[in-house]
Design a protein around this motif. Structure first.
Motif, PDB file in Angstrom:
ATOM      1  N   TYR A 245       3.680  10.157   3.105  1.00 51.02           N
ATOM      2  CA  TYR A 245       4.196   9.359   4.215  1.00 51.02           C
ATOM      3  C   TYR A 245       3.109   9.064   5.248  1.00 51.02           C
ATOM      4  O   TYR A 245       3.031   7.958   5.788  1.00 51.02           O
ATOM      5  N   HIS A 246       2.264  10.039   5.508  1.00 51.76           N
ATOM      6  CA  HIS A 246       1.153   9.804   6.423  1.00 51.76           C
ATOM      7  C   HIS A 246       0.222   8.716   5.879  1.00 51.76           C
ATOM      8  O   HIS A 246      -0.308   7.907   6.649  1.00 51.76           O
ATOM      9  N   ALA A 247       0.021   8.707   4.569  1.00 51.97           N
ATOM     10  CA  ALA A 247      -0.860   7.705   3.971  1.00 51.97           C
ATOM     11  C   ALA A 247      -0.317   6.305   4.202  1.00 51.97           C
ATOM     12  O   ALA A 247      -1.074   5.366   4.493  1.00 51.97           O
ATOM     13  N   HIS A 248       0.991   6.133   4.103  1.00 51.51           N
ATOM     14  CA  HIS A 248       1.589   4.824   4.378  1.00 51.51           C
ATOM     15  C   HIS A 248       1.409   4.443   5.844  1.00 51.51           C
ATOM     16  O   HIS A 248       1.092   3.297   6.164  1.00 51.51           O
ATOM     17  N   ASP A 249       1.615   5.392   6.740  1.00 51.61           N
ATOM     18  CA  ASP A 249       1.437   5.105   8.168  1.00 51.61           C
ATOM     19  C   ASP A 249      -0.010   4.722   8.468  1.00 51.61           C
ATOM     20  O   ASP A 249      -0.279   3.839   9.283  1.00 51.61           O
ATOM     21  N   TYR A 250      -0.937   5.402   7.800  1.00 54.67           N
ATOM     22  CA  TYR A 250      -2.351   5.118   8.003  1.00 54.67           C
ATOM     23  C   TYR A 250      -2.668   3.686   7.562  1.00 54.67           C
ATOM     24  O   TYR A 250      -3.322   2.921   8.296  1.00 54.67           O
ATOM     25  N   VAL A 251      -2.205   3.297   6.379  1.00 54.21           N
ATOM     26  CA  VAL A 251      -2.471   1.950   5.876  1.00 54.21           C
ATOM     27  C   VAL A 251      -1.829   0.897   6.778  1.00 54.21           C
ATOM     28  O   VAL A 251      -2.439  -0.144   7.067  1.00 54.21           O
ATOM     29  N   GLU A 252      -0.631   1.151   7.252  1.00 46.42           N
ATOM     30  CA  GLU A 252       0.018   0.213   8.167  1.00 46.42           C
ATOM     31  C   GLU A 252      -0.833  -0.017   9.408  1.00 46.42           C
ATOM     32  O   GLU A 252      -0.909  -1.142   9.928  1.00 46.42           O
ATOM     33  N   SER A 253      -1.503   1.022   9.883  1.00 44.79           N
ATOM     34  CA  SER A 253      -2.320   0.873  11.092  1.00 44.79           C
ATOM     35  C   SER A 253      -3.570   0.033  10.835  1.00 44.79           C
ATOM     36  O   SER A 253      -4.250  -0.366  11.782  1.00 44.79           O
ATOM     37  N   PHE A 254      -3.854  -0.252   9.570  1.00 44.74           N
ATOM     38  CA  PHE A 254      -4.997  -1.109   9.213  1.00 44.74           C
ATOM     39  C   PHE A 254      -4.569  -2.540   8.904  1.00 44.74           C
ATOM     40  O   PHE A 254      -5.335  -3.475   9.132  1.00 44.74           O
ATOM     41  N   ILE A 255      -3.375  -2.730   8.357  1.00 43.14           N
ATOM     42  CA  ILE A 255      -2.991  -4.065   7.890  1.00 43.14           C
ATOM     43  C   ILE A 255      -2.183  -4.850   8.914  1.00 43.14           C
ATOM     44  O   ILE A 255      -1.853  -6.013   8.668  1.00 43.14           O
ATOM     45  N   ASN A 256      -1.859  -4.260  10.065  1.00 45.30           N
ATOM     46  CA  ASN A 256      -1.098  -5.017  11.055  1.00 45.30           C
ATOM     47  C   ASN A 256      -1.941  -6.153  11.641  1.00 45.30           C
ATOM     48  O   ASN A 256      -3.175  -6.161  11.546  1.00 45.30           O
ATOM     49  N   HIS A 257      -1.288  -7.091  12.265  1.00 47.90           N
ATOM     50  CA  HIS A 257      -1.937  -8.322  12.731  1.00 47.90           C
ATOM     51  C   HIS A 257      -3.152  -8.054  13.611  1.00 47.90           C
ATOM     52  O   HIS A 257      -4.251  -8.572  13.360  1.00 47.90           O
ATOM     53  N   ASN A 258      -2.992  -7.253  14.648  1.00 48.97           N
ATOM     54  CA  ASN A 258      -4.083  -7.044  15.605  1.00 48.97           C
ATOM     55  C   ASN A 258      -5.282  -6.365  14.956  1.00 48.97           C
ATOM     56  O   ASN A 258      -6.434  -6.721  15.220  1.00 48.97           O
TER      57      ASN A 258
END
Length: 325
Positions: A245-258
């Motif tokens: 679950y942490h890995a998904h959160d980490y990737v989300e913090s890279f692929i978001n718009h900003n």
């Protein structure tokens, strides 16, 4: 590509800051690779890893070796913003094994104050004896065979026959005496060497064009008659991760718009997030070079998207023989 907030991140990248702000950075560690061949080797022998960031041409190898597992894209709120073409490239059997993040082009960057424009028309520039000792190809095995294949007129650069591999190897052996070095680090070797004039011609990605021009170095990023290479990289989820679950959160913090917009403005690479508009990119020369308004630019007719090779073992062996010669 280290997350913002970690001690390892020293280049100003803001991607990852949402994760480290929420969970802290003390538990994040990184290991580094210099090319795709090393990445696959390290993933096979030195794991397990929670996340990996290789390029997509080797995706089938990671899957077939049981090194990765599919992502649960419902846990990535920004996934729906990603370029559908790039998303599809990260799938195997309909499962999302790679989350695309960065993409771009590969070609030869050359010093326009030393290299005649009439010589810089195709990949054969790297074989021009006029510039012996001033040329630097990358250390990546598959990339160099792709370059040699295009130079020799083999259109299926990632599906070479046995005789074509032999011909490409012979061509690379002919090029080797002209080559100053096979560079491994973009920022500590290749770009400084171009800037200092140690080399005048180097295999590179498009960010070198912007970086060198910003430093006042006269360069051009060649558009070879045979076509540029194009590439796509992203995140893969380790099969044995204990931090699913942490890995998904980490990737989300890279692929978001900003995060994606800032990455393109910092590193000059294209982004997978299609919500990033060309108007958000500060360097409009980059917008033109990357064709940022075209969602399938890296698969255009005048470029060659690096893909999986079914003859990878033969290529690696042939490259080792080139290096050892």
């Amino acid at each position: 590509y280290e997350a913002a907030g970690t001690k390892a991140q020293t280049n100003g990248l803001e991607a990852g800051k949402d994760y480290t702000a929420r969970f802290g950075a003390s538990g994040i560690t990184y290991t580094y690779i210099t090319n795709d061949d090393q990445a696959l080797e390290k993933a096979t022998s030195a794991g397990p890893f929670d996340l990996m960031h290789p390029c997509h041409e080797n995706l089938p190898d990671y899957v077939s070796r049981g090194l990765v597992q599919p992502f649960d894209t419902s846990r990535l709120p920004s996934f729906k913003q990603l370029n559908p073409y790039l998303v599809k490239q990260g799938q195997v059997d309909g499962k999302q094994y790679m989350i695309p993040w960065d993409w771009g082009y590969g070609s030869l960057t050359y010093r326009t104050d030393h290299v005649a424009s009439s010589d810089a028309t195709g990949w054969e520039l790297a074989w021009n004896k006029k510039y012996s000792g001033k040329i630097s190809l990358w250390s990546g095995a598959s990339t160099n065979f792709e370059v040699a294949a295009l130079k020799l007129g083999f259109p299926k650069m990632d599906d070479l026959t046995t005789s074509q591999i032999a011909a490409a190897k012979a061509s690379l052996l002919q090029q080797k005496p002209l080559n100053k070095l096979y560079w491994e680090s973009e920022y500590s070797q290749m770009q400084p060497d171009i800037k200092s004039g140690t080399v005048w011609i180097a295999y590179s990605w498009q960010d070198t064009l912007v970086s060198m021009k910003a430093a006042g170095v006269p360069v051009a990023f060649m558009n070879p008659s045979q076509g540029r290479l194009s590439w796509l990289c992203g995140y893969m989820l380790g099969v044995d991760t204990k931090n699913y679950y942490h890995a998904h959160d980490y990737v989300e913090s890279f692929i978001n718009h900003n995060a994606c917009a800032q990455m393109t403005n910092l590193y000059y690479y294209g982004t997978s997030n299609a919500s990033v508009k060309p108007s958000e990119i500060k360097n409009q020369e980059l917008v033109t070079a990357l064709k940022l308004g075209d969602p399938s630019a890296i698969a255009a007719s005048d470029v060659h998207l690096q893909t999986w090779s079914p003859h990878r073992a033969a290529l690696e062996l042939a490259w080792q023989e080139v290096v050892a010669a």
